[in-house]
Design a protein around this motif. Structure first.
Motif, PDB file in Angstrom:
ATOM      1  N   TRP A 182       0.835  -1.213   0.000  1.00  9.15           N
ATOM      2  CA  TRP A 182       0.000   0.000   0.000  1.00  9.15           C
ATOM      3  C   TRP A 182       0.862   1.252   0.000  1.00  9.15           C
ATOM      4  N   ARG A 183       1.946   1.246   0.759  1.00 11.16           N
ATOM      5  CA  ARG A 183       2.808   2.440   0.830  1.00 11.16           C
ATOM      6  C   ARG A 183       3.437   2.761  -0.523  1.00 11.16           C
ATOM      7  N   VAL A 184       3.694   1.742  -1.315  1.00  6.64           N
ATOM      8  CA  VAL A 184       4.259   1.963  -2.644  1.00  6.64           C
ATOM      9  C   VAL A 184       3.164   2.307  -3.650  1.00  6.64           C
ATOM     10  N   ALA A 185       2.107   1.496  -3.696  1.00  6.84           N
ATOM     11  CA  ALA A 185       1.088   1.642  -4.738  1.00  6.84           C
ATOM     12  C   ALA A 185       0.127   2.805  -4.502  1.00  6.84           C
ATOM     13  N   HIS A 186      -0.119   3.151  -3.251  1.00  7.88           N
ATOM     14  CA  HIS A 186      -1.173   4.125  -2.970  1.00  7.88           C
ATOM     15  C   HIS A 186      -0.682   5.398  -2.281  1.00  7.88           C
ATOM     16  N   ALA A 187       0.601   5.650  -2.302  1.00  3.96           N
ATOM     17  CA  ALA A 187       1.153   6.831  -1.623  1.00  3.96           C
ATOM     18  C   ALA A 187       0.502   8.119  -2.118  1.00  3.96           C
ATOM     19  N   ASP A 188       0.325   8.243  -3.413  1.00  2.00           N
ATOM     20  CA  ASP A 188      -0.251   9.473  -3.964  1.00  2.00           C
ATOM     21  C   ASP A 188      -1.737   9.601  -3.645  1.00  2.00           C
ATOM     22  N   VAL A 189      -2.457   8.487  -3.673  1.00  2.00           N
ATOM     23  CA  VAL A 189      -3.906   8.524  -3.490  1.00  2.00           C
ATOM     24  C   VAL A 189      -4.282   8.626  -2.012  1.00  2.00           C
ATOM     25  N   LEU A 190      -3.668   7.789  -1.184  1.00  2.00           N
ATOM     26  CA  LEU A 190      -4.022   7.790   0.238  1.00  2.00           C
ATOM     27  C   LEU A 190      -3.336   8.912   1.006  1.00  2.00           C
ATOM     28  N   GLY A 191      -2.131   9.236   0.612  1.00  3.33           N
ATOM     29  CA  GLY A 191      -1.405  10.309   1.272  1.00  3.33           C
ATOM     30  C   GLY A 191      -0.651   9.846   2.506  1.00  3.33           C
ATOM     31  N   GLU A 192       0.335  10.618   2.856  1.00  2.00           N
ATOM     32  CA  GLU A 192       1.231  10.303   3.970  1.00  2.00           C
ATOM     33  C   GLU A 192       0.503  10.237   5.304  1.00  2.00           C
ATOM     34  N   VAL A 193      -0.443  11.139   5.532  1.00  2.00           N
ATOM     35  CA  VAL A 193      -1.158  11.174   6.816  1.00  2.00           C
ATOM     36  C   VAL A 193      -1.903   9.858   7.034  1.00  2.00           C
ATOM     37  N   VAL A 194      -2.620   9.405   6.021  1.00  4.29           N
ATOM     38  CA  VAL A 194      -3.387   8.155   6.143  1.00  4.29           C
ATOM     39  C   VAL A 194      -2.432   6.976   6.300  1.00  4.29           C
ATOM     40  N   LEU A 195      -1.428   6.888   5.443  1.00  2.00           N
ATOM     41  CA  LEU A 195      -0.505   5.750   5.502  1.00  2.00           C
ATOM     42  C   LEU A 195       0.248   5.694   6.826  1.00  2.00           C
ATOM     43  N   ASP A 196       0.642   6.852   7.345  1.00  5.08           N
ATOM     44  CA  ASP A 196       1.353   6.873   8.631  1.00  5.08           C
ATOM     45  C   ASP A 196       0.445   6.506   9.804  1.00  5.08           C
ATOM     46  N   SER A 197      -0.861   6.645   9.622  1.00  6.03           N
ATOM     47  CA  SER A 197      -1.790   6.346  10.718  1.00  6.03           C
ATOM     48  C   SER A 197      -2.151   4.862  10.805  1.00  6.03           C
ATOM     49  N   LEU A 198      -1.742   4.064   9.832  1.00 11.60           N
ATOM     50  CA  LEU A 198      -2.097   2.648   9.830  1.00 11.60           C
ATOM     51  C   LEU A 198      -1.368   1.915  10.944  1.00 11.60           C
ATOM     52  N   ASP A 199      -2.107   1.153  11.715  1.00  8.33           N
ATOM     53  CA  ASP A 199      -1.590   0.426  12.879  1.00  8.33           C
ATOM     54  C   ASP A 199      -1.258  -1.007  12.470  1.00  8.33           C
ATOM     55  N   GLU A 200       0.035  -1.307  12.358  1.00  6.44           N
ATOM     56  CA  GLU A 200       0.454  -2.631  11.911  1.00  6.44           C
ATOM     57  C   GLU A 200      -0.108  -3.732  12.808  1.00  6.44           C
TER      58      GLU A 200
END
Length: 183
Positions: free
Chosen positions: A28-46
């Motif tokens: 997701w971090r590679v494929a959706h970085a532009d669409v989801l954005g850094e704020v959303v991706l950084d908020s994901l709880d592994e």
């Protein structure tokens, strides 16, 4: 005899959930970085992803729910999840949906995604499905090309999903398009 690659797809087993979660998040971090954005991706709880995958692997929500992993030797390099879709009416067969299909970015473009999709379709057919569908985030040209090469195409259905707060604290919304094929 020529050497052969030791690649495979198998059902996920307890203990795979941490690797599955890491693969999904990395992809997701590679494929959706532009669409989801850094704020959303950084908020994901592994850990939340690990917990959900643990449950999906050890206690699927019902018949027809499957989690698969792609392996390169003993290493898990990809994952897929499928579920049944009810028939629209009594005259039609049920379908199936690929809920997730991701390959670890360093292992992409080596056939793992194709093996996962083929295995997922085989499971859906075995469960009585006559069609498969999946959702593609708007702007994911690589996934669209992959699905098109596998015989799927967009069917015109779109949905919008709120993914969390955006940079201005308002809901961040993405569009997904449904892709479909008869199986």
């Amino acid at each position: 005899m020529l050497p052969t690659a030791d690649v495979s797809v198998r059902p996920a087993v307890p203990g795979d959930e941490s690797r599955i979660a890491r693969i999904q998040l990395a992809a997701w971090r590679v494929a959706h970085a532009d669409v989801l954005g850094e704020v959303v991706l950084d908020s994901l709880d592994e850990q939340a992803f690990v917990d959900r995958w643990r449950l999906a692997v050890s206690a699927p929500p019902g018949p027809g729910h499957h989690v698969l992993v792609a392996c390169d030797g003993p290493r898990v390099v990809g994952m897929a999840s499928v579920a049944p879709v009810a028939a629209p009416d009594a005259t039609q067969a049920p379908g199936g949906v690929v809920l997730a299909l991701e390959v670890d970015p360093p292992d992409q473009r080596r056939g793992h995604g194709s093996r996962l999709l083929a295995a997922a379709v085989d499971l859906l057919r075995a469960d009585g499905a006559d069609q498969v569908q999946t959702w593609v985030v708007d702007g994911d040209a690589a996934r669209e090309a992959f699905l098109q090469s596998a015989g799927l195409g967009p069917d015109g259905r779109t949905r919008r999903l709120a993914t969390g707060p955006g940079p201005d604290e308002e809901a961040h919304v993405v569009s997904e398009h449904r892709w479909y094929a008869g199986i």
